[in-house]
Design an enzyme around this catalytic site. Structure first.
Site, PDB file in Angstrom:
ATOM      1  N   LEU A 665      -6.650  -7.479   3.412  1.00  0.00           N
ATOM      2  CA  LEU A 665      -6.224  -7.854   4.754  1.00  0.00           C
ATOM      3  C   LEU A 665      -6.584  -6.731   5.716  1.00  0.00           C
ATOM      4  O   LEU A 665      -6.354  -5.554   5.426  1.00  0.00           O
ATOM      5  CB  LEU A 665      -4.718  -8.102   4.773  1.00  0.00           C
ATOM      6  CG  LEU A 665      -4.127  -8.692   6.050  1.00  0.00           C
ATOM      7  CD1 LEU A 665      -4.547 -10.143   6.222  1.00  0.00           C
ATOM      8  CD2 LEU A 665      -2.609  -8.587   6.025  1.00  0.00           C
ATOM      9  N   ARG A 669     -10.012  -2.722  12.248  1.00  0.00           N
ATOM     10  CA  ARG A 669     -10.267  -1.347  11.811  1.00  0.00           C
ATOM     11  C   ARG A 669     -11.569  -1.364  11.022  1.00  0.00           C
ATOM     12  O   ARG A 669     -11.574  -1.300   9.795  1.00  0.00           O
ATOM     13  CB  ARG A 669      -9.114  -0.812  10.972  1.00  0.00           C
ATOM     14  CG  ARG A 669      -7.804  -0.736  11.725  1.00  0.00           C
ATOM     15  CD  ARG A 669      -6.829   0.202  11.077  1.00  0.00           C
ATOM     16  NE  ARG A 669      -6.374  -0.229   9.771  1.00  0.00           N
ATOM     17  CZ  ARG A 669      -5.435   0.408   9.069  1.00  0.00           C
ATOM     18  NH1 ARG A 669      -4.900   1.508   9.553  1.00  0.00           N
ATOM     19  NH2 ARG A 669      -5.053  -0.044   7.897  1.00  0.00           N
ATOM     20  N   ASN A 694      -7.743 -10.738  10.163  1.00  0.00           N
ATOM     21  CA  ASN A 694      -6.499 -11.209  10.759  1.00  0.00           C
ATOM     22  C   ASN A 694      -6.487 -11.102  12.280  1.00  0.00           C
ATOM     23  O   ASN A 694      -5.445 -11.319  12.894  1.00  0.00           O
ATOM     24  CB  ASN A 694      -5.324 -10.411  10.197  1.00  0.00           C
ATOM     25  CG  ASN A 694      -4.155 -11.307   9.821  1.00  0.00           C
ATOM     26  OD1 ASN A 694      -4.318 -12.515   9.648  1.00  0.00           O
ATOM     27  ND2 ASN A 694      -2.983 -10.742   9.695  1.00  0.00           N
ATOM     28  N   ASP A 743      -6.668   0.336   3.977  1.00  0.00           N
ATOM     29  CA  ASP A 743      -6.595   1.798   4.001  1.00  0.00           C
ATOM     30  C   ASP A 743      -6.076   2.377   2.699  1.00  0.00           C
ATOM     31  O   ASP A 743      -5.711   3.555   2.645  1.00  0.00           O
ATOM     32  CB  ASP A 743      -5.721   2.266   5.161  1.00  0.00           C
ATOM     33  CG  ASP A 743      -4.304   1.699   5.083  1.00  0.00           C
ATOM     34  OD1 ASP A 743      -4.054   0.866   4.200  1.00  0.00           O
ATOM     35  OD2 ASP A 743      -3.462   2.092   5.914  1.00  0.00           O
ATOM     36  N   ASP A 830       5.452  -8.321   1.635  1.00  0.00           N
ATOM     37  CA  ASP A 830       5.463  -7.806   0.275  1.00  0.00           C
ATOM     38  C   ASP A 830       6.840  -7.960  -0.370  1.00  0.00           C
ATOM     39  O   ASP A 830       6.956  -8.272  -1.553  1.00  0.00           O
ATOM     40  CB  ASP A 830       5.019  -6.346   0.262  1.00  0.00           C
ATOM     41  CG  ASP A 830       5.734  -5.517   1.322  1.00  0.00           C
ATOM     42  OD1 ASP A 830       6.548  -6.095   2.075  1.00  0.00           O
ATOM     43  OD2 ASP A 830       5.472  -4.308   1.408  1.00  0.00           O
TER      44      ASP A 830
END
Length: 916
Positions: A665, A669, A694, A743, A830
């Site tokens: 996801l 960036r 997204n 990341d 999550d």
């Protein structure tokens, strides 16, 4: 004058003399400067020619005879040095010319070698291409890629069935036409329009509207009656009014036979009667329905055809959806009352206790006629109440009893009042009708529905009653079934149950209520799934989320970071050099349909016994619920699956060619994303990478994506939502999904180890960063904690493996309120996935390696660094607990580390570990 003149005259002679002398001097100087060198040159040359030829006076002489003077010697040394340097330079020039010639020869040889290598490479490429083609042909012959079977539909012509001996003796084998329902037909269902028959306009509007809405959303309904396997007819609930009396049995039979696809006997028809009231007229009694099955909540014994007709639950929530936040929590286990019962007999059978002296229950059971135990039940329950051993509530008279059938216990008061009593009841008594001929009734089903709705464990007194869908649901796991003669031992039985057993039964009852009874859609789906399962037709797969791919262009070949990727064979273990290989599908479709049907229907959420098809194939009525036994695993991909052997024997499972898909996801960036994708270059077992973009803003047009040798699918999403991470994208062709943030930094050996651990525990979340929940005593609420601890209860899905099965459950089954909260906070997805998996499996996640967090140099600050991030996660946990009714997360101190996974052992020491 004379003196002066004489002086001049005298003096003139010297002047002339001086002039002559000057002229002579000039001549002599000219002679010396011109002729003397000539004469000297001639003289010198003649001397060398006249003398000895071997001895030169002014030529070069050995020994430096002529260089006796100091300055001449210096000049000679300089001359000799310059001569020597010139000779050296000349030799070096000749050497370099030779080297250049040799290098030119080597260049020509290399050019010829390159041309030869190009030819060899072209030949190798052709050989590889031919080998791959042969390999694919061989694989297609030995292991063909399975797909959905060809759909077979029935013929328009109906051959007819031989008449049964009696309509009362109808069973599937004698009254159902299997020819109209081939195994690969897809189970098409045709629903009659309620306005097409006479009594359709008198059906309860709420029932009709709820039925029509459920039909529109059902995946099996077809508009083509010629290909239908099943025909549904909504026959009630009818509104009773003076202007419309109920049709007589003969009139109703005529109207049924007038249906266009009745075909004289009504085979493959189902007459559905949905009840909204506690007392519903059984107007199909004494009506010859032929070969048509009946699905209703009220049956007499002589009317009910075991294995053919269906006992269904009442339609309580016709058009409204149940509010899960209003449902009481499942804990604490014990409530105010041990058990409660409120009811009144409208009309009782003549009690055998009034005609003869009291007898024991065993003596009464030996008699031919069934005894009426209602009076003794009343006495026993009152005695328990008066004993004050436990707090119970029993009331046998009502101020406002609901209408009920004869010998049945009427409901007391309004539904809201009854629910308030049940919310504080550990057990709820459901007493069957005194008349043994009444095997099922709407009032009985209403009591059962209300008890399950609020978490009161049903205690059914009476073993002659048929509970809804009893052929498929194992009611003993959600209710206590007690024969009426056991009423004197009921108090002892209820007190002997442990808290764990009661909580398990309450949880199972909540599951049954949500899955089969809660809404009109679930009721209709349950009816269809019951029939489809009975005739062993596999369920249709649930539709996956289609991928709307964003076009992108690949740049240069991605490099490989030695710190992340190249860890050697000892670190990664045996590696399969297979091309992208999707998980095998459709290998056990019919096996699971035939073998695991009863187990699938009867168990609360447990691991992987629900979907025989790919991508999702539920045998449940809702076609999207989870069932399982808790003892095994059913992969949604249709592969061989299983928990697997030790990875030493089969590379982490019994599917040695299995691969996984990375789902990443990201949100605007690009540089961070490109770096993360490059780190996946050379990762073994990787099937493909699905990038969930997204952001509504597409990627830059000039963005060059890395070429990692595997497909990179960039998915365009409809909105910015963290729930997109868990959508079951059709691009995901493997059972294993590695959910990872853009990341997150993971080494290849860590990913490989996590994948192998997941293959040993396929029903669990296997990941790296661990978290846990804690109870705040001061505020009486749950807290989210990310501190390092010996215990954990969650594994963050920013770097975790899970089965694609859970993507279906998260997106289609999990309550919508949870997904809405994730969108509201842009957080907690999550936590929601950990809640779901723990609720289903009743197992904690598995943490691998010692990682607790990740570092991303150069990445922008993450949202998790904000203090509000943790406050939102506290709120999420408490909200999810309300929705589920209890805290499903489980603590664990278990962590899987690769002790010898990266340890290089000498060859003479490896034998020491063979038997460890």
């Amino acid at each position: 004058m004379q003196r002066n003149g004489g002086g001049v005259g005298v003096g003139g002679q010297p002047w002339m003399f001086r002039r002559v002398r000057l002229t002579w001097l000039s001549f002599m100087l000219f002679f010396i400067l011109v002729f003397f060198p000539l004469i000297a040159h001639y003289y010198l040359t003649t001397i060398d020619e006249a003398g000895d030829r071997d001895k030169h006076i002014f030529g070069p002489r050995p020994g430096g005879e002529l260089c006796e003077a100091k300055h001449v010697q210096d000049l000679c040394r300089i001359r000799e040095s310059v001569s020597e340097e010139l000779l050296q330079l000349e030799a070096k020039r000749q050497e370099l010319n030779g080297e250049i010639a040799r290098l030119n020869l080597r260049i020509e040889a290399c050019k010829r070698s390159i041309d030869s290598a190009k030819q060899d490479l072209l030949q190798l490429k052709n050989v590889i291409s031919q080998t791959e083609h042969s390999y694919k042909e061989l694989m297609a012959q030995n292991q063909p890629k399975l797909s959905l079977p060809v759909r077979l539909l029935p013929d328009k012509e109906d051959p007819g069935l031989p008449p049964p001996k009696s309509p009362r003796s109808c069973r599937l084998r004698s009254c159902f036409d299997y020819a109209r329902c081939p195994l690969t037909s897809g189970f098409p269902v045709y629903v009659y329009d309620t306005d097409s028959y006479l009594w359709g306009s008198y059906i309860d509007p709420l029932v009709k509207q709820a039925f029509v809405a459920s039909v529109k959303s059902n995946i099996y309904v077809t508009n083509n009656p010629n290909i239908a396997c099943l025909y549904l007819v909504l026959v009630g609930e009818l509104q009773e009014s003076p202007s419309f009396p109920l049709p007589s049995p003969s009139e109703l039979e005529k109207q049924l036979k007038a249906l266009p696809y009745w075909r004289s006997d009504g085979h493959n028809h189902v007459l559905v009667h949905l009840s909204r009231k506690s007392m519903t007229q059984n107007f199909l009694y004494n009506v010859s329905t032929g070969r048509a099955a009946v699905a209703q909540s009220t049956f007499l014994e002589q009317q009910y055809r075991e294995g053919f007709d269906l006992v269904v639950s009442p339609l309580v929530h016709a058009l409204s959806e149940p509010n899960f936040l209003e449902v009481p929590p499942q804990v604490p286990v014990k409530r105010k009352y041990l058990f409660t019962f409120q009811g009144e007999r409208v009309e009782s059978l003549r009690s055998s206790l009034q005609e003869a002296p009291p007898q024991s229950f065993e003596e009464e059971m030996e008699g031919d006629p069934p005894a009426d135990y209602d009076d003794r039940i009343i006495g026993t329950l009152k005695a328990v109440q008066d004993s004050h051993l436990d707090q119970v509530l029993v009331e046998f008279t009502c101020k406002n009893p609901r209408p009920s059938l004869p010998t049945e216990w009427a409901l007391c008061g309004e539904r809201e009042d009854r629910l308030e009593v049940l919310k504080v009841s550990t057990f709820a008594l459901v007493i069957a009708a005194g008349d043994g001929q009444l095997v099922a009734s709407a009032g009985f089903g209403m009591r059962l529905f209300e008890a399950l709705e609020v978490g009161a464990i049903p205690v059914v007194l009476g073993d002659h009653s048929r509970l809804p869908y009893h052929q498929f649901v194992r009611w003993s796991e959600a209710a206590i079934l007690v024969p009426k003669p056991r009423v004197t031992e009921l108090h002892f039985l209820l007190r002997s149950l442990s808290d764990n057993d009661m909580l398990a039964m309450r949880r199972q009852g909540r599951f049954l209520w949500e899955t089969y009874f809660s809404t009109s859609e679930n009721v209709l789906n349950t009816i269809l799934a019951s029939i489809r399962t009975s005739i062993q037709v596999p369920a249709a797969p649930i539709k996956e989320e289609p991928v709307h791919e964003i076009p992108h262009k690949a740049g240069k070949l991605a490099g490989t970071d030695a710190n992340l990727a190249d860890n050697g064979d000892l670190d990664l273990g045996p590696v399969e050099t297979e091309p992208p290989y999707a998980s095998p599908r459709f290998l056990r479709n019919f096996t699971y349909t035939a073998a695991d049907t009863y187990r699938s229907w009867n168990r609360a959420p447990g691991p992987f016994h629900l979907f025989p098809h790919t991508p999702l194939d539920p045998v449940l009525p809702s076609e999207a619920k989870f069932l399982g036994s808790g003892t095994g695993f059913r992969p949604i991909g249709g592969g061989t699956g299983g928990s697997g052997k030790e990875f030493q024997a089969a590379l982490g499972g019994n599917v040695p060619r299995e691969q996984f898909t990375v789902v990443m996801l990201t949100y605007e960036r690009e540089e961070v994303l490109m770096n993360s994708l490059e780190r996946l270059n050379g990762l073994p077992y990787l099937n493909k990478v699905v990038v969930v973009w997204n952001s509504p803003k597409p990627p830059s047009d000039d963005l060059l994506w890395p070429d990692i040798g595997l497909p990179i699918v960039v998915v365009r999403t409809e909105k910015n939502s963290l729930n997109n991470r868990f959508l079951p994208w059709d691009a995901v062709e493997t059972e294993a999904i590695l959910s990872i943030d853009d990341d997150a930094h993971l080494r290849h050996d860590e990913i490989m180890f996590g994948f192998r651990v997941w293959r040993e525990a396929r029903d669990r979340i296997v990941g790296f960063p661990g978290r846990y929940h804690a109870w705040d005593v001061n505020h009486q609420s749950w807290l989210y904690n990310s501190n390092y601890s010996c215990e954990l209860s969650m594994v963050l899905t920013g770097a975790a493996f899970f089965h694609k099965y859970y993507a279906y459950l998260y997106s289609y089954v999990m309550p919508q309120a949870i997904r809405d909260m994730v969108d509201e906070y842009i957080n907690c997805e999550d936590i929601a996935m950990n809640f779901l998996v723990s609720h289903i499996t009743r197992k904690p996640p598995i943490k691998v390696t010692s990682r607790w967090t990740f570092r991303c140099p150069g990445c922008p600050q993450a949202l998790s660094h904000d203090d509000s991030h943790f406050h939102e996660r506290h709120k999420c946990i408490n909200f999810f607990v309300k929705v589920y009714g209890y805290m499903p997360l489980l603590y664990t101190q278990f962590r899987v580390d690769s002790v010898l996974f990266k340890t290089r052992l000498p060859h003479d020491k490896t034998k020491c570990f063979k038997f460890i």
